[in-house]
Write an enzyme that holds these catalytic residues in place. Structure first.
Site, PDB file in Angstrom:
ATOM      1  N   SER A 151     -63.857  55.390  43.546  1.00 38.55           N
ATOM      2  CA  SER A 151     -62.926  54.560  43.506  1.00 38.55           C
ATOM      3  C   SER A 151     -64.201  53.276  44.103  1.00 38.55           C
ATOM      4  O   SER A 151     -63.538  52.710  45.105  1.00 38.55           O
ATOM      5  CB  SER A 151     -62.007  54.314  45.281  1.00 38.55           C
ATOM      6  OG  SER A 151     -60.861  55.655  44.128  1.00 38.55           O
ATOM      7  N   VAL A 156     -70.056  64.280  47.215  1.00 35.67           N
ATOM      8  CA  VAL A 156     -70.296  65.299  47.629  1.00 35.67           C
ATOM      9  C   VAL A 156     -70.277  66.478  47.559  1.00 35.67           C
ATOM     10  O   VAL A 156     -70.880  67.739  48.972  1.00 35.67           O
ATOM     11  CB  VAL A 156     -69.463  65.426  49.464  1.00 35.67           C
ATOM     12  CG1 VAL A 156     -69.781  63.927  49.679  1.00 35.67           C
ATOM     13  CG2 VAL A 156     -68.497  65.285  48.866  1.00 35.67           C
ATOM     14  N   TYR A 167     -50.765  75.092  46.900  1.00 37.51           N
ATOM     15  CA  TYR A 167     -51.765  74.500  48.215  1.00 37.51           C
ATOM     16  C   TYR A 167     -52.610  75.806  48.873  1.00 37.51           C
ATOM     17  O   TYR A 167     -54.357  75.583  49.368  1.00 37.51           O
ATOM     18  CB  TYR A 167     -51.296  74.297  49.298  1.00 37.51           C
ATOM     19  CG  TYR A 167     -52.126  73.239  50.339  1.00 37.51           C
ATOM     20  CD1 TYR A 167     -51.892  71.613  49.603  1.00 37.51           C
ATOM     21  CD2 TYR A 167     -52.918  73.340  51.739  1.00 37.51           C
ATOM     22  CE1 TYR A 167     -52.536  70.883  50.921  1.00 37.51           C
ATOM     23  CE2 TYR A 167     -53.403  72.884  52.188  1.00 37.51           C
ATOM     24  CZ  TYR A 167     -53.455  71.168  52.081  1.00 37.51           C
ATOM     25  OH  TYR A 167     -54.329  70.135  52.048  1.00 37.51           O
ATOM     26  N   LYS A 202     -60.060  74.143  53.758  1.00 32.79           N
ATOM     27  CA  LYS A 202     -60.233  73.582  55.008  1.00 32.79           C
ATOM     28  C   LYS A 202     -60.250  74.896  56.047  1.00 32.79           C
ATOM     29  O   LYS A 202     -60.587  74.236  57.365  1.00 32.79           O
ATOM     30  CB  LYS A 202     -58.444  73.135  55.062  1.00 32.79           C
ATOM     31  CG  LYS A 202     -58.270  72.309  54.031  1.00 32.79           C
ATOM     32  CD  LYS A 202     -58.935  71.087  54.756  1.00 32.79           C
ATOM     33  CE  LYS A 202     -59.251  69.707  53.889  1.00 32.79           C
ATOM     34  NZ  LYS A 202     -59.995  68.847  54.538  1.00 32.79           N
ATOM     35  N   ILE A 255     -49.330  63.487  56.638  1.00 36.34           N
ATOM     36  CA  ILE A 255     -49.421  61.920  56.345  1.00 36.34           C
ATOM     37  C   ILE A 255     -48.221  61.011  54.988  1.00 36.34           C
ATOM     38  O   ILE A 255     -49.461  61.468  53.801  1.00 36.34           O
ATOM     39  CB  ILE A 255     -50.690  61.823  56.698  1.00 36.34           C
ATOM     40  CG1 ILE A 255     -50.981  62.361  58.225  1.00 36.34           C
ATOM     41  CG2 ILE A 255     -50.543  59.931  56.729  1.00 36.34           C
ATOM     42  CD1 ILE A 255     -52.194  62.099  58.339  1.00 36.34           C
TER      43      ILE A 255
END
Length: 250
Positions: free
Chosen positions: A38, A63, A151, A158, A187
């Protein structure tokens, strides 16, 4: 005059990363904005931050590739000569059922979400110890400790990130580098738009969060800001859950 401290936020062209970069700039940090795709959004973020009176370096780097990580940190060293805060925010993932996952999906997600933390932390530590230490904060999610539909790759990555946070916290402490993570509930960011069950996740958060409202980007950034301050010096290797109590209701 004391040299401004410097903060790197990976994946900082939008969402939590952008908000964290702006908050740190408001606190006087020079900012390194990292993006992978982006560019337009990254440059817009840089322009917004420069208006706060600090310097900004924009670096394109995936990364998930250690060679790109080394190049990014070389640019940081050449431009600012120091690093005081590293917010490990960049994330990606393939959202599919277990039986539909392929090796490329696994590798892509693990490289960006877990491997990147190790190799970024190594480079960050080299710069931080030259100026007496620093702070590393990673962004995680509740999928590391509970089941979320489709997920698998992200949740496992994570969980690895949170485990690595504990190891880094111990081994980097002698260098006065403090390492923690922040794990958020659902979120409403651009990232959530990639979830096929986005509306279900948002409705669950609205209806079942004891705090009475959804977690907002500001809540995550407030916690990051606290963890990189001297007030949190005795918090090490922890994953702070910011979910309004949602994970308490199983």
């Amino acid at each position: 005059m004391e040299q401004n401290k410097c903060a790197l936020v990976t994946g900082s062209s939008r969402g939590v990363g952008k908000a964290a970069a702006i908050r740190l700039a408001e606190n006087g940090y020079n900012i390194v904005i990292n993006y992978a795709r982006s560019k337009k959004a990254a440059l817009e973020t840089a322009e917004e931050i420069e208006k706060l009176g600090v310097k900004v370096l924009v670096v394109k780097a995936n990364v998930g590739q250690p060679a790109k990580i080394k190049e990014m940190f070389q640019q940081i060293d050449e431009t600012f000569g120091r690093l005081d805060v590293f917010v490990n925010n960049a994330a990606s993932g393939v959202l599919r059922p277990v039986m539909e996952l392929e090796e490329t999906h696994w590798d892509w997600t693990m490289n960006i979400n877990a491997k990147a933390l190790l190799f970024c932390a190594q480079e960050a530590a080299k710069l931080m110890e030259k100026n007496g230490g620093g702070h590393i904060v990673s962004i995680s999610s509740l999928g590391s400790i509970r089941y979320l539909e489709n997920y698998t790759t992200v949740g496992v990555s994570k969980a690895a990130l949170e485990a690595l946070t504990r190891y880094l916290a111990v081994e980097l402490s002698p260098k006065q580098i403090i390492v923690n993570a922040v794990s958020g509930g659902a979120i409403d960011t651009d990232a959530l738009k990639h979830f096929p069950n986005r509306e279900d996740l948002l409705e669950d958060a609205r209806q079942n969060t004891p705090a009475g409202r959804m977690v907002e980007i500001k809540d995550m950034v407030d916690t990051v800001e606290f963890l990189v301050s001297s007030k949190a010096d005795m918090i090490r290797g922890q994953t702070i859950i910011v979910d309004g109590g949602r994970s308490l209701l199983v």
